[in-house]
Design an enzyme around this catalytic site. Structure first.
Site, PDB file in Angstrom:
ATOM      1  N   CYS A   1      40.818  35.041  42.967  1.00 23.17           N
ATOM      2  CA  CYS A   1      40.033  34.223  42.212  1.00 23.17           C
ATOM      3  C   CYS A   1      39.341  34.446  41.528  1.00 23.17           C
ATOM      4  O   CYS A   1      39.108  35.831  40.766  1.00 23.17           O
ATOM      5  CB  CYS A   1      38.803  33.586  43.676  1.00 23.17           C
ATOM      6  SG  CYS A   1      39.306  32.469  44.730  1.00 23.17           S
TER       7      CYS A   1
ATOM      8  N   HIS B   1      34.604  30.333  40.830  1.00 20.73           N
ATOM      9  CA  HIS B   1      33.706  30.204  40.988  1.00 20.73           C
ATOM     10  C   HIS B   1      31.981  31.063  40.922  1.00 20.73           C
ATOM     11  O   HIS B   1      32.369  32.121  40.244  1.00 20.73           O
ATOM     12  CB  HIS B   1      33.536  30.426  42.716  1.00 20.73           C
ATOM     13  CG  HIS B   1      34.082  31.697  43.137  1.00 20.73           C
ATOM     14  ND1 HIS B   1      33.025  32.830  43.556  1.00 20.73           N
ATOM     15  CD2 HIS B   1      35.283  31.832  43.600  1.00 20.73           C
ATOM     16  CE1 HIS B   1      34.058  33.944  43.987  1.00 20.73           C
ATOM     17  NE2 HIS B   1      34.973  33.157  43.825  1.00 20.73           N
TER      18      HIS B   1
END
Length: 112
Positions: free
Chosen positions: A87, A71
């Site tokens: 992440c 992301h």
């Protein structure tokens, strides 16, 4: 038609977009902290969402490992650092460029 796959090198803190065996793009990334390390292994992109809000920046691509994804970020200074909860963070302009090239089902290899 390109045969894209993504390789994330945790040691180099870089994400590589490959067409077969050829690297076609390379991006710096932020990865998980020591306590919340980015998992190694073979995954696939299972969903894509523009403007997910909060710390996820301009785009979210969810991985087949629940709660993990590639992301953007609202904190560009975090790129290249050990900062996330596991992440893979990218500059917003980089994640937008990447998401245009890859589709749901694209293989993602995370290696250290």
């Amino acid at each position: 038609m390109p045969n894209y796959n993504i390789v994330v090198d945790l040691t180099e803190r870089r994400l590589y977009l490959k067409d077969g065996d050829q690297i076609v793009a390379s991006y710096p990334v932020g990865i998980g902290k020591v306590a919340t390390q980015t998992p190694s292994g073979q995954f696939t992109i299972i969903n894509k969402q523009p403007n997910p809000g909060g710390p996820f920046g301009a785009f979210w691509m969810g991985l087949s490992k629940p709660h993990y994804g590639i992301h953007g970020t609202n904190d560009p200074s975090s790129i290249g650092q050990l900062v996330s909860h596991g992440c893979i963070r990218m500059h917003n302009e980089d994640v937008l460029e990447l998401q245009e090239k890859v589709s749901i089902g694209t293989p993602v290899t995370i290696q250290s």
